[in-house]
Design an enzyme around this catalytic site. Sequence first.
Site, PDB file in Angstrom:
ATOM      1  CG  HIS A  11      39.275  61.157  33.264  1.00  0.00           C
ATOM      2  ND1 HIS A  11      40.143  60.157  33.641  1.00  0.00           N
ATOM      3  CD2 HIS A  11      39.359  62.113  34.211  1.00  0.00           C
ATOM      4  CE1 HIS A  11      40.712  60.501  34.782  1.00  0.00           C
ATOM      5  NE2 HIS A  11      40.260  61.687  35.142  1.00  0.00           N
ATOM      6  CE  LYS A  45      39.910  45.907  29.755  1.00  0.00           C
ATOM      7  NZ  LYS A  45      40.762  47.064  29.985  1.00  0.00           N
ATOM      8  NE  ARG A  46      30.746  49.420  34.577  1.00  0.00           N
ATOM      9  CZ  ARG A  46      30.038  50.274  35.298  1.00  0.00           C
ATOM     10  NH1 ARG A  46      30.467  50.710  36.456  1.00  0.00           N
ATOM     11  NH2 ARG A  46      28.866  50.697  34.874  1.00  0.00           N
ATOM     12  CE  LYS A  48      36.293  50.133  29.860  1.00  0.00           C
ATOM     13  NZ  LYS A  48      37.689  50.458  30.212  1.00  0.00           N
ATOM     14  CB  THR A  81      44.413  52.291  35.719  1.00  0.00           C
ATOM     15  OG1 THR A  81      43.017  52.050  35.921  1.00  0.00           O
ATOM     16  CG2 THR A  81      44.678  53.770  35.591  1.00  0.00           C
ATOM     17  CE  LYS A 122      43.803  48.898  38.756  1.00  0.00           C
ATOM     18  NZ  LYS A 122      42.322  48.858  38.622  1.00  0.00           N
TER      19      LYS A 122
HETATM   20  C1  LIG Z   1      41.503  49.300  37.730  1.00  0.00           C
HETATM   21  C2  LIG Z   1      40.059  49.062  37.795  1.00  0.00           C
HETATM   22  C3  LIG Z   1      39.233  49.446  36.733  1.00  0.00           C
HETATM   23  C4  LIG Z   1      39.770  50.088  35.477  1.00  0.00           C
HETATM   24  O1  LIG Z   1      40.135  49.077  34.555  1.00  0.00           O
HETATM   25  P1  LIG Z   1      40.423  49.434  33.014  1.00  0.00           P
HETATM   26  O2  LIG Z   1      40.909  48.133  32.471  1.00  0.00           O
HETATM   27  O3  LIG Z   1      41.487  50.482  33.007  1.00  0.00           O
HETATM   28  O4  LIG Z   1      39.155  49.873  32.426  1.00  0.00           O
HETATM   29  C5  LIG Z   1      37.882  49.205  36.836  1.00  0.00           C
HETATM   30  N1  LIG Z   1      37.351  48.603  37.922  1.00  0.00           N
HETATM   31  C6  LIG Z   1      38.115  48.206  38.956  1.00  0.00           C
HETATM   32  C7  LIG Z   1      37.477  47.544  40.124  1.00  0.00           C
HETATM   33  C8  LIG Z   1      39.494  48.426  38.936  1.00  0.00           C
HETATM   34  O5  LIG Z   1      40.236  48.042  39.980  1.00  0.00           O
END
Ligand SMILES: *Cc1c(COP(=O)(O)O)cnc(C)c1O
Length: 820
Positions: A364, A553-554, A559, A661, A665
Amino acid sequence: MIGGIKGLSKEELKEKIKQDFQRKIISLFAIDPKEATTYQQYLALGEVIKEYSFERWLQTNKYYKQNDVKQVYYFSIEFLLGKLLVNNLINLGIRDVCREALSELGITLEDIEEAEREPGLGNGGLGRLAACFLDSMASMGLAGHGNGIRYRYGLFEQKIQNGYQVEVPDNWLSEEYVWEVKRSDRACIVKFGGTVRFDIVDGKLKAFHENYEPVWAIPYDIPIIGYGCNTVNTLRLWSAEPFENVFDFASFSRGDYIKAVEYRYMVQSITQVLYPDDTNEQNRILRLKQEYFFVSAGVQSIIRSFKKRGKPIYELPNYVMIQINDTHPALVIPELMRILIDEEGLPWENAWDITTKTVAYTNHTIMVEALEKWPIDMVKTLLPRIYTIIEEINRRFCSEMLERTGGDWQKVCNMAIIHDGQINMAHLAVIGSSSVNGVSKLHTEILKNEVLKCFYTLYPEKFNNKTNGITHRRWLVEANPDLARLISETLQTDRWIKEPMLMLRFKDFAEDKLTQELVANIKFNNKVKLAKYIKEKYNIIVDPRSIFDVQAKRLHAYKRQLLNALHILHLYNMLKENSSLDIYPRTFIFAAKAAPGYILAKKIIKLINSIAEKVNKDPDVKDKLKVVFLENYCVSLAEKIIPAADVSEQISTASKEASGTGNMKFMMNGAITIGTLDGANVEIKEAVGDENIVIFGLLAEEVLDYYKNGGYSSSQLYQKDLRIRRLIDQLIGNFFDVPSGEFMDIYNHLITYNDEYFVLKDFDSYHEAQMKIDKLYRDTKRWRKMMIINIGASGIFSSDNTIQKYADEIWHIKRVEIPD
Ligand SMILES: *Cc1c(COP(=O)(O)O)cnc(C)c1O
């Protein structure tokens, strides 16, 4: 047990739900159903729905057993499930009838659904991926189960106070968790510490693990209900409990009371808390205990149920596959070896053959600081038998390599599992498994050509790509029901919910005026809803007619929330200079948790909130800019935010985001991506075409080249670019109303330590991209067309497709239909 719902008419089912629900309230709380609180209603309805899944669950397990179906076990230290009530109602196909039943009792189903508390058993992407995979495996009729940890405390709840992140413990088990079933009868014993003695028994060398501390692993099973089929798979989460009769063991002197209490405390600490860092917890013994705990319990229970089938042990790889989600479960390799050798009496070579065929590894990350390494002494003390096995794997691997390389010690050291006093878990995982996959095309190429190059040369056949995916059932059908309905109406079928590639036909309506208008209306309504939430929770007014530009995101330096934040500050500066500057009104929305010990990340949160305060209260920019930071990003919040987004910020430094991911979404819900060519963004661009995404910034190869050969100086940029100089000066001057030196860490990161993630280097290109977004959004037709193409093309990124590839190319399993 409440009994099944098989073969009932809609009317019968409605009556049954009403009755079961009311009886459940009485049996759980001994109160009149009319007196129940919404949360009690949730608990009762949850119990009822869970029990409705039991007949399919039993049926599924019976079918797997009778037909000797090969079982896949997805081992992951995190499962970020999100709420399950809505999901389970949709997948059982009874949400509408349930809504009607409750409404006849004067209750709104949506209120009950809202009352559920989500279990935060994951940090972010990795844990959410595991949850999406479970949904896909069950919905596709694949025999795939989860194996993980039942943490007593999930990821902390984030509050923002005075602009700073404050962490509150997530005591999610303070109330009953509805969706689990405790299975004390399937408990296993996991052994820690002690010593290993070797002896000759019947002419064979045998290991004896002695004086260890035994720990009970108690499984809690959660049914994973497939959509539109009878499959119900199992997510098994393990909880650590003390051994009551531990004083029978020789290591404890009889009646040593203090020691007994310490022992209980040690045991309970194992599954007490999820580590709140989404990269790596360096050298924490408790984390190592967690890893071995759920791995050992999981492998033991797999072997136990395999042996019940009465097949010879060497057949294991034909009936069992273990996929490890990153290296946290990599101890499955020595653990399986231990069981095969010590308990099943196999010779090393046979055990090794079985083990490598049974295990497959998903990588990962390529970030060096995130690659797991454990000090030898720690492993030796905590897991003495496992250590001897790792040592032997390493010894055999190194001697084979020495021979192959004609004695190239340097090369052998670079590839060894044990080197420099540490155990390299990625090397263990690659050497001990039959498949190594990356999670996007770009990431897999970087693995093969940079990070694991030596291993790729040695075992090219092991390496493969499986681009991540998301379940469109949660992220579209559930999160954006109006859009889902429009897709079904437009395609005149809802088969796409089972077969997501059918979504691509939605692209054919990109130019259709009616579809464009309907898509735009749905987006607008979702924005109104989010605006209402923001008003109620934060008393901030945002205009749903403005562009909703979201980064959720985190929080992580790579990022680059910082790039986004500095750019907003730049827009603010431009507006202050020229208040009639023509920029389309924008609402910038952030949501992000930072690891509690990650100081730079926390300062970036404070910076975003400081910019928000400045911008939101300045009447000069009032109609043009708004900045909102939403607290406590989690799955349920993501489901509120993402359907309302116009712009999706996917702006990581190229080469750093393995896949992402969140990007998928957002596109699935009609947001347009502004992003770098990183992770799966590259494939999103291929899927939607260059004109339906906005790309900027350095390429991965350019970034890697700078890291190797140098040639970038952020302080030169500071000198040359007046916009950048102004921003940096604002950071450390008295522009913000914060304690002096508040943003010094950010300054040092950007200037003193030369901007590791190329924030300033990509600034100009990012600004150009943002101006392009501004221009595109004004062209209403064009923008709506882009939305439809993004929504349609997102079918490619359904985790059903990802899982189909795992099933065909790694697991070699086929779909089965569970009969009624
Ligand atoms: C999808 C998701 C992530 C991952 O987001 P990235 O933009 O791919 O880092 C992190 N936290 C939650 C709650 C998510 O649903």
